[in-house]
Design a protein around this motif. Sequence first.
Motif, mmCIF file in Angstrom:
data_model
loop_
_atom_site.group_PDB
_atom_site.id
_atom_site.type_symbol
_atom_site.label_atom_id
_atom_site.label_comp_id
_atom_site.label_asym_id
_atom_site.label_seq_id
_atom_site.Cartn_x
_atom_site.Cartn_y
_atom_site.Cartn_z
ATOM 1 N N LYS A 129 -7.753 -16.946 -4.375
ATOM 2 C CA LYS A 129 -7.931 -15.864 -5.347
ATOM 3 C C LYS A 129 -6.933 -14.743 -5.098
ATOM 4 C CE LYS A 129 -12.902 -16.713 -5.941
ATOM 5 N NZ LYS A 129 -14.265 -16.127 -5.849
ATOM 6 N N ALA A 130 -6.475 -14.118 -6.177
ATOM 7 C CA ALA A 130 -5.501 -13.032 -6.070
ATOM 8 C C ALA A 130 -6.104 -11.839 -5.336
ATOM 9 C CB ALA A 130 -5.028 -12.621 -7.456
ATOM 10 N N THR A 131 -5.293 -11.221 -4.484
ATOM 11 C CA THR A 131 -5.716 -10.054 -3.710
ATOM 12 C C THR A 131 -4.766 -8.901 -3.986
ATOM 13 O OG1 THR A 131 -6.596 -11.465 -1.945
ATOM 14 C CG2 THR A 131 -6.120 -9.167 -1.387
ATOM 15 N N PRO A 132 -5.269 -7.725 -4.366
ATOM 16 C CA PRO A 132 -4.384 -6.587 -4.630
ATOM 17 C C PRO A 132 -3.639 -6.160 -3.366
ATOM 18 C CG PRO A 132 -6.588 -6.217 -5.525
ATOM 19 C CD PRO A 132 -6.686 -7.415 -4.642
ATOM 20 N N VAL A 133 -2.385 -5.727 -3.541
ATOM 21 C CA VAL A 133 -1.576 -5.258 -2.413
ATOM 22 C C VAL A 133 -0.948 -3.916 -2.755
ATOM 23 C CG1 VAL A 133 -1.035 -7.589 -1.617
ATOM 24 C CG2 VAL A 133 0.502 -6.452 -3.210
ATOM 25 N N GLN A 134 -0.648 -3.156 -1.709
ATOM 26 C CA GLN A 134 0.081 -1.900 -1.849
ATOM 27 C C GLN A 134 1.364 -2.016 -1.046
ATOM 28 O OE1 GLN A 134 -2.136 1.575 -0.786
ATOM 29 N NE2 GLN A 134 -0.431 2.983 -1.109
ATOM 30 N N PHE A 135 2.507 -1.620 -1.641
ATOM 31 C CA PHE A 135 3.807 -1.756 -0.998
ATOM 32 C C PHE A 135 4.209 -0.456 -0.298
ATOM 33 C CE2 PHE A 135 3.733 -4.901 -4.329
ATOM 34 C CZ PHE A 135 4.410 -5.986 -3.802
ATOM 35 N N HIS A 136 4.883 -0.616 0.857
ATOM 36 C CA HIS A 136 5.430 0.526 1.590
ATOM 37 C C HIS A 136 6.825 0.157 2.089
ATOM 38 C CE1 HIS A 136 1.209 1.929 1.942
ATOM 39 N NE2 HIS A 136 0.951 0.669 2.267
ATOM 40 N N GLN A 137 7.711 1.118 2.194
ATOM 41 C CA GLN A 137 9.013 0.950 2.850
ATOM 42 C C GLN A 137 9.734 -0.300 2.347
ATOM 43 O OE1 GLN A 137 7.723 0.720 6.914
ATOM 44 N NE2 GLN A 137 7.219 2.877 7.057
ATOM 45 N N THR A 138 9.859 -0.425 1.039
ATOM 46 C CA THR A 138 10.452 -1.622 0.446
ATOM 47 C C THR A 138 11.966 -1.508 0.370
ATOM 48 O OG1 THR A 138 8.457 -2.014 -0.863
ATOM 49 C CG2 THR A 138 10.475 -3.101 -1.590
ATOM 50 N N GLU A 139 12.662 -2.591 0.761
ATOM 51 C CA GLU A 139 14.112 -2.686 0.636
ATOM 52 C C GLU A 139 14.454 -3.825 -0.310
ATOM 53 O OE1 GLU A 139 16.324 -2.830 4.285
ATOM 54 O OE2 GLU A 139 14.757 -1.749 5.382
ATOM 55 N N HIS A 140 15.551 -3.659 -1.070
ATOM 56 C CA HIS A 140 15.969 -4.667 -2.039
ATOM 57 C C HIS A 140 17.405 -5.103 -1.773
ATOM 58 C CE1 HIS A 140 12.647 -2.601 -4.181
ATOM 59 N NE2 HIS A 140 12.443 -3.780 -4.749
#
Length: 262
Positions: A129-140
């Motif tokens: 089942k899908a689980t919500p996530v929160q992003f931090h310190q993201t690099e692209h």
Amino acid sequence: TRELEQRLLTAEKLSALASWLGMPSDDAMLWRAWEPVLFNQTHDLASGVMTDVVYEDTVRSFDFSKRLTEEVIEGRWESIAARIDTRGEGIPIVVLNTLGWPRTDVADVEIGFGERVASDINLVDPAGKATPVQFHQTEHYGDGQLKRTRITFVAHDVPALGYAVYRVIPRRPAAMAAKEASDEKQRNFIENEHYRAAFNLATGEMTSLFDKSLQWEVLAGPANIIAREQDKGDLWELYRGLDGGSHIAMTNQQAVPKPGSA
């Protein structure tokens, strides 16, 4: 003192689980880690009536216990984690619960992508089942694909003294995925008048080696497979990780270098 008591209890639990799974445990190291913690709970030290010099030594003994404890936890957890089946789609994340009851709490982990394979991710729980996530310190990467990010999510009902395996599933725009699949289909092999060799461009493994004169597929399975192991030192043993520096420095006394020596 309280922090180390909790860490040592975790180390003991992991050691017990590892022993139950048939792996050797080092009780002597746990005793060495416990001794300074217990010694520092004497009345005069705990009540704060000593001089600064005494407490500087006390802090050093706490640091010693902390280093040993973290080494035990890391070693036991690696031994246990190596026996967990994490096969499947995406990147596995193992959430461990060292408490004696089921736990629902926040989990935090850093993930990275060595290739430009994801513009976004999905996180699924052990039931899919899908689980919500929160992003931090993201690099692209330069094209906007994810390179590295730290995610926070709520791990629900992780079993007592057990674990739950979550999975990070990379997501790409449909147009980009179709283009990459088309490009890979066109570029994933080399050939001449004698042989045709095909490769998995994502992993580098050879997936096919076809002898044209004999009309024979040489490979029964993937070849040229690359394995990545953590490098912990210079001592290498066949079929084991590089773990020389992890254990030798603790079990063998090392002489102090002579003046002028490298």
